[in-house]
Design a protein around this motif. Structure first.
Motif, PDB file in Angstrom:
ATOM      1  N   LEU A   3       0.840  -1.191   0.000  1.00 51.33           N
ATOM      2  CA  LEU A   3       0.000   0.000   0.000  1.00 51.33           C
ATOM      3  C   LEU A   3       0.877   1.245   0.000  1.00 51.33           C
ATOM      4  O   LEU A   3       1.838   1.326   0.763  1.00 51.33           O
ATOM      5  N   ARG A   4       0.519   2.186  -0.854  1.00 51.68           N
ATOM      6  CA  ARG A   4       1.215   3.472  -0.892  1.00 51.68           C
ATOM      7  C   ARG A   4       0.257   4.540  -0.385  1.00 51.68           C
ATOM      8  O   ARG A   4      -0.863   4.679  -0.877  1.00 51.68           O
ATOM      9  N   LEU A   5       0.702   5.300   0.607  1.00 48.64           N
ATOM     10  CA  LEU A   5      -0.061   6.443   1.079  1.00 48.64           C
ATOM     11  C   LEU A   5      -0.004   7.514  -0.002  1.00 48.64           C
ATOM     12  O   LEU A   5       1.076   7.942  -0.414  1.00 48.64           O
ATOM     13  N   PRO A  15      -6.999   9.358   4.994  1.00 41.74           N
ATOM     14  CA  PRO A  15      -5.932   9.036   4.042  1.00 41.74           C
ATOM     15  C   PRO A  15      -6.422   8.136   2.909  1.00 41.74           C
ATOM     16  O   PRO A  15      -7.365   7.360   3.079  1.00 41.74           O
ATOM     17  N   CYS A  16      -5.790   8.287   1.767  1.00 44.73           N
ATOM     18  CA  CYS A  16      -6.055   7.434   0.606  1.00 44.73           C
ATOM     19  C   CYS A  16      -4.814   6.584   0.348  1.00 44.73           C
ATOM     20  O   CYS A  16      -3.689   7.062   0.487  1.00 44.73           O
ATOM     21  N   TYR A  17      -5.036   5.336  -0.041  1.00 47.09           N
ATOM     22  CA  TYR A  17      -3.941   4.411  -0.315  1.00 47.09           C
ATOM     23  C   TYR A  17      -4.104   3.805  -1.700  1.00 47.09           C
ATOM     24  O   TYR A  17      -5.217   3.639  -2.191  1.00 47.09           O
ATOM     25  N   SER A  19      -2.965   0.367  -3.817  1.00 45.52           N
ATOM     26  CA  SER A  19      -2.419  -0.975  -3.750  1.00 45.52           C
ATOM     27  C   SER A  19      -1.835  -1.313  -5.122  1.00 45.52           C
ATOM     28  O   SER A  19      -2.571  -1.410  -6.108  1.00 45.52           O
ATOM     29  N   ARG A  79       2.779  14.152   5.063  1.00 47.50           N
ATOM     30  CA  ARG A  79       2.169  12.996   4.399  1.00 47.50           C
ATOM     31  C   ARG A  79       3.152  12.420   3.375  1.00 47.50           C
ATOM     32  O   ARG A  79       3.304  11.200   3.249  1.00 47.50           O
ATOM     33  N   SER A  83       4.818   8.675   3.480  1.00 44.31           N
ATOM     34  CA  SER A  83       4.662   7.797   2.320  1.00 44.31           C
ATOM     35  C   SER A  83       6.016   7.321   1.803  1.00 44.31           C
ATOM     36  O   SER A  83       6.227   6.133   1.551  1.00 44.31           O
ATOM     37  N   ARG A  87       7.793   3.546   1.787  1.00 41.98           N
ATOM     38  CA  ARG A  87       8.266   2.890   0.551  1.00 41.98           C
ATOM     39  C   ARG A  87       9.730   2.515   0.642  1.00 41.98           C
ATOM     40  O   ARG A  87      10.137   1.467   0.179  1.00 41.98           O
TER      41      ARG A  87
END
Length: 93
Positions: A3-5, A15-17, A19, A79, A83, A87
């Protein structure tokens, strides 16, 4: 799959992620562009806030505006940092 923020939130501020297995997917590249724009905007906000703070004649409205923009930019930058940190950590596994 990880998952990437993403560098934006829902209208409710959540927050949105993303995949994905690829850092080069279309949405990943859009997110990279948004991050770059947010970082550039943050640099401009910082310069503006410094100018307001250096102006002894700046009124309350100018200071409040500069601080409001600075808080927004700081949220964006944090944010992005979270993120990118996630990663980097995922790539070290």
């Amino acid at each position: 799959m990880r998952l990437r923020l993403l560098p934006w939130t829902t209208p409710e501020g959540k927050p949105c992620y993303l995949s994905t297995d690829s850092d080069h997917s279309r949405l990943s590249l859009v997110a990279d562009d948004v991050e770059a724009a947010q970082l550039h905007s943050g640099e401009q906000v910082l310069a503006g806030a410094r100018a307001v703070l250096a102006d002894a004649k700046a009124g309350e409205l100018a200071v409040r505006f500069a601080l409001t923009r600075a808080v927004e930019s700081l949220g964006d930058i944090l944010r992005i940092a979270v993120s990118r940190g996630a990663r980097i950590h995922a790539n070290q596994r």
